[in-house]
Scaffold this motif. Structure first.
Motif, PDB file in Angstrom:
ATOM      1  N   LYS A 214       0.804  -1.248  -0.074  1.00 14.38           N
ATOM      2  CA  LYS A 214      -0.295   0.287   0.378  1.00 14.38           C
ATOM      3  C   LYS A 214       0.566   1.216   0.114  1.00 14.38           C
ATOM      4  O   LYS A 214       0.993   2.176  -0.872  1.00 14.38           O
ATOM      5  CB  LYS A 214      -0.920   0.071   0.692  1.00 14.38           C
ATOM      6  CG  LYS A 214      -1.975  -1.063   1.002  1.00 14.38           C
ATOM      7  CD  LYS A 214      -2.498  -1.009   2.555  1.00 14.38           C
ATOM      8  CE  LYS A 214      -3.944  -1.861   2.324  1.00 14.38           C
ATOM      9  NZ  LYS A 214      -4.829  -2.246   3.697  1.00 14.38           N
ATOM     10  N   ALA A 217       2.239   1.411  -3.122  1.00 15.67           N
ATOM     11  CA  ALA A 217       1.397   2.151  -4.493  1.00 15.67           C
ATOM     12  C   ALA A 217       1.370   3.695  -4.251  1.00 15.67           C
ATOM     13  O   ALA A 217       1.144   4.148  -5.978  1.00 15.67           O
ATOM     14  CB  ALA A 217       0.109   1.181  -4.079  1.00 15.67           C
ATOM     15  N   ASN A 218       0.840   4.526  -2.996  1.00 14.63           N
ATOM     16  CA  ASN A 218       0.732   5.417  -2.454  1.00 14.63           C
ATOM     17  C   ASN A 218       2.053   6.318  -3.012  1.00 14.63           C
ATOM     18  O   ASN A 218       1.570   7.719  -3.582  1.00 14.63           O
ATOM     19  CB  ASN A 218       0.487   5.669  -1.567  1.00 14.63           C
ATOM     20  CG  ASN A 218      -1.336   5.051  -0.880  1.00 14.63           C
ATOM     21  OD1 ASN A 218      -1.593   5.238  -1.532  1.00 14.63           O
ATOM     22  ND2 ASN A 218      -0.583   4.479   0.267  1.00 14.63           N
ATOM     23  N   GLU A 220       3.770   5.704  -5.800  1.00 16.42           N
ATOM     24  CA  GLU A 220       4.264   5.433  -6.910  1.00 16.42           C
ATOM     25  C   GLU A 220       3.103   6.708  -7.881  1.00 16.42           C
ATOM     26  O   GLU A 220       3.626   7.259  -8.448  1.00 16.42           O
ATOM     27  CB  GLU A 220       3.645   4.301  -7.179  1.00 16.42           C
ATOM     28  CG  GLU A 220       4.104   4.082  -8.540  1.00 16.42           C
ATOM     29  CD  GLU A 220       5.477   4.428  -9.761  1.00 16.42           C
ATOM     30  OE1 GLU A 220       5.568   4.888 -10.577  1.00 16.42           O
ATOM     31  OE2 GLU A 220       6.383   4.322  -8.841  1.00 16.42           O
ATOM     32  N   ARG A 221       1.782   6.553  -6.621  1.00 15.89           N
ATOM     33  CA  ARG A 221       0.681   7.135  -7.624  1.00 15.89           C
ATOM     34  C   ARG A 221       1.134   8.749  -6.743  1.00 15.89           C
ATOM     35  O   ARG A 221       0.611   9.388  -8.682  1.00 15.89           O
ATOM     36  CB  ARG A 221      -0.645   6.934  -6.583  1.00 15.89           C
ATOM     37  CG  ARG A 221      -1.596   8.062  -6.822  1.00 15.89           C
ATOM     38  CD  ARG A 221      -3.074   6.899  -6.233  1.00 15.89           C
ATOM     39  NE  ARG A 221      -2.561   7.551  -4.543  1.00 15.89           N
ATOM     40  CZ  ARG A 221      -3.309   6.995  -4.397  1.00 15.89           C
ATOM     41  NH1 ARG A 221      -4.636   6.544  -3.981  1.00 15.89           N
ATOM     42  NH2 ARG A 221      -3.638   7.274  -2.495  1.00 15.89           N
ATOM     43  N   GLU A 222       1.618   9.414  -6.254  1.00 16.65           N
ATOM     44  CA  GLU A 222       2.037  10.666  -5.653  1.00 16.65           C
ATOM     45  C   GLU A 222       3.078  11.062  -6.663  1.00 16.65           C
ATOM     46  O   GLU A 222       2.861  11.875  -7.393  1.00 16.65           O
ATOM     47  CB  GLU A 222       3.060  10.574  -4.261  1.00 16.65           C
ATOM     48  CG  GLU A 222       1.071  10.617  -3.628  1.00 16.65           C
ATOM     49  CD  GLU A 222       1.919  10.266  -1.792  1.00 16.65           C
ATOM     50  OE1 GLU A 222       3.413  10.910  -1.941  1.00 16.65           O
ATOM     51  OE2 GLU A 222       0.955  10.527  -0.839  1.00 16.65           O
ATOM     52  N   ALA A 224       3.690   9.757  -9.496  1.00 16.52           N
ATOM     53  CA  ALA A 224       3.241   9.393 -11.174  1.00 16.52           C
ATOM     54  C   ALA A 224       3.036  11.072 -10.922  1.00 16.52           C
ATOM     55  O   ALA A 224       2.695  11.550 -12.653  1.00 16.52           O
ATOM     56  CB  ALA A 224       2.708   8.404 -11.473  1.00 16.52           C
ATOM     57  N   GLN A 225       1.368  11.492  -9.925  1.00 13.95           N
ATOM     58  CA  GLN A 225       1.758  12.761 -10.339  1.00 13.95           C
ATOM     59  C   GLN A 225       2.712  13.838 -10.242  1.00 13.95           C
ATOM     60  O   GLN A 225       2.076  15.037 -11.384  1.00 13.95           O
ATOM     61  CB  GLN A 225       0.566  13.180  -8.634  1.00 13.95           C
ATOM     62  CG  GLN A 225      -0.665  11.763  -8.641  1.00 13.95           C
ATOM     63  CD  GLN A 225      -1.787  11.707  -7.936  1.00 13.95           C
ATOM     64  OE1 GLN A 225      -0.987  12.828  -6.748  1.00 13.95           O
ATOM     65  NE2 GLN A 225      -2.465  10.855  -7.184  1.00 13.95           N
ATOM     66  N   ARG A 227       5.665  13.363 -11.824  1.00 15.57           N
ATOM     67  CA  ARG A 227       6.138  13.861 -12.790  1.00 15.57           C
ATOM     68  C   ARG A 227       4.469  14.537 -13.856  1.00 15.57           C
ATOM     69  O   ARG A 227       5.501  14.964 -14.627  1.00 15.57           O
ATOM     70  CB  ARG A 227       6.067  12.133 -13.296  1.00 15.57           C
ATOM     71  CG  ARG A 227       7.520  11.541 -12.662  1.00 15.57           C
ATOM     72  CD  ARG A 227       7.829  10.295 -13.079  1.00 15.57           C
ATOM     73  NE  ARG A 227       6.371   9.266 -13.617  1.00 15.57           N
ATOM     74  CZ  ARG A 227       6.699   8.345 -12.178  1.00 15.57           C
ATOM     75  NH1 ARG A 227       7.850   8.498 -11.427  1.00 15.57           N
ATOM     76  NH2 ARG A 227       5.964   7.273 -12.278  1.00 15.57           N
TER      77      ARG A 227
END
Length: 312
Positions: A214, A217-218, A220-222, A224-225, A227
């Protein structure tokens, strides 16, 4: 003259036999011609010589006796007991002392009756129990014996002060089997504890892995945002820079295609530095460069419009 000496001797014997010493904690029972007469308390007492006789001396102190005997359980297991009995005369009253003095022929008969009564009471109790229950019933055995024996002993003039069962053992075969049962139960309990510990460890490890996934994933999501935001900002800044540069060149009456050529060469340089040996085909014609730049400009404009809509 000899007669006088004899008379004096007889008088002295009679005189001294008139005095009786009774020890502390003891009561003397006096009879006349075999019939109860009276009691003599501790200390120096007088009695009628040649007539009153000390029948017995009854101790009112606590007395103890050790017992060793065998009993059989309902499932035919031999049980060996070692116990200690503490008893005493019920009280120093006259009737009680008379009962103690004349109930049994002698002390040996009383002890035999006491021991056999206690052994029989314990045997009858154990005979109704299983071998596996006996060790846990030590207190119940004592209470049962006291309830059964007290009434009988009181009728004899005595009172059971205490009964202690010091040791309970079995045959060697039974002891070995009991040890195996205990060992197997301990192994079973240890296995259950290890299973519970392993389950807890696995559960905690799974929870830790899930939390790590988790968190990753969080993150990586942050990332990606961030980037995406960085690329959007980069494109926006590039568009602003190119627009400003185009306006400056138009003001200076210069050809804006120089900007495209500069960007084109920068792109080729970047490809060469980071291509890692890969082959990249590019359209190097002026129309191709212009078309590529227009596509990039249109993509940038669309991204800018999309970001503004999201912000609004």
């Amino acid at each position: 003259m000899y007669t006088n000496y004899i008379l004096v001797f007889i008088a002295l014997v009679i005189l001294f036999s008139s005095f009786v010493t009774v020890r502390q904690g003891t009561i003397a029972v006096v009879t006349i011609f075999g019939k109860y007469r009276r009691l003599l308390k501790p200390g120096l007492n007088m009695k009628i010589p040649l007539i009153e006789v000390i029948h017995s001396r009854v101790s009112i102190q606590n007395r103890s006796v050790e017992l060793e005997f065998q009993a059989v359980t309902i499932d035919q297991a031999n049980v060996y007991f070692k116990s200690m009995v503490l008893y005493s005369v019920n009280n120093p009253d006259e009737e009680t002392i008379k009962n103690v003095a004349f109930k049994f022929i002698n002390e040996q008969n009383f002890m035999q009756a006491l021991i056999r009564t206690i052994e029989g009471t314990i045997r009858s109790f154990v005979a109704s129990k299983k071998q596996s229950e006996v060790l846990s019933l030590r207190k119940d055995i004592v209470d049962h014996v006291k309830d059964q024996i007290d009434t009988v002993l009181e009728s004899w003039g005595y009172h059971l002060q205490d009964l202690q069962i010091n040791d309970i053992t079995f045959d060697e075969v039974i002891l070995t089997s009991m040890s195996r049962v205990v060992a197997s139960n301990n192994l079973k309990a240890a296995a259950e504890n290890e299973g519970q510990a392993l389950l807890i460890t696995k559960t905690k490890a799974a929870e830790a892995d899930g939390n790590a996934i988790k968190i990753a994933a969080n993150a990586e999501r942050e990332a990606a945002q961030l980037r995406g935001q960085g690329i959007a900002l980069f494109r926006e800044e590039v568009a602003k820079g190119m627009t400003h540069a185009a306006k400056e060149m138009q003001t200076a009456d210069l050809d804006t295609s120089v900007i495209l050529f500069t960007m084109w060469t920068e792109a080729i340089k970047h490809f060469a530095e980071n291509g890692n040996g890969n082959v990249i085909f590019l359209d190097g014609s002026s129309d191709g460069m212009k078309r590529t730049m227009e596509q990039m400009m249109s993509i940038n404009v669309m991204d800018t419009i999309t970001d503004k809509k999201k912000k609004s």
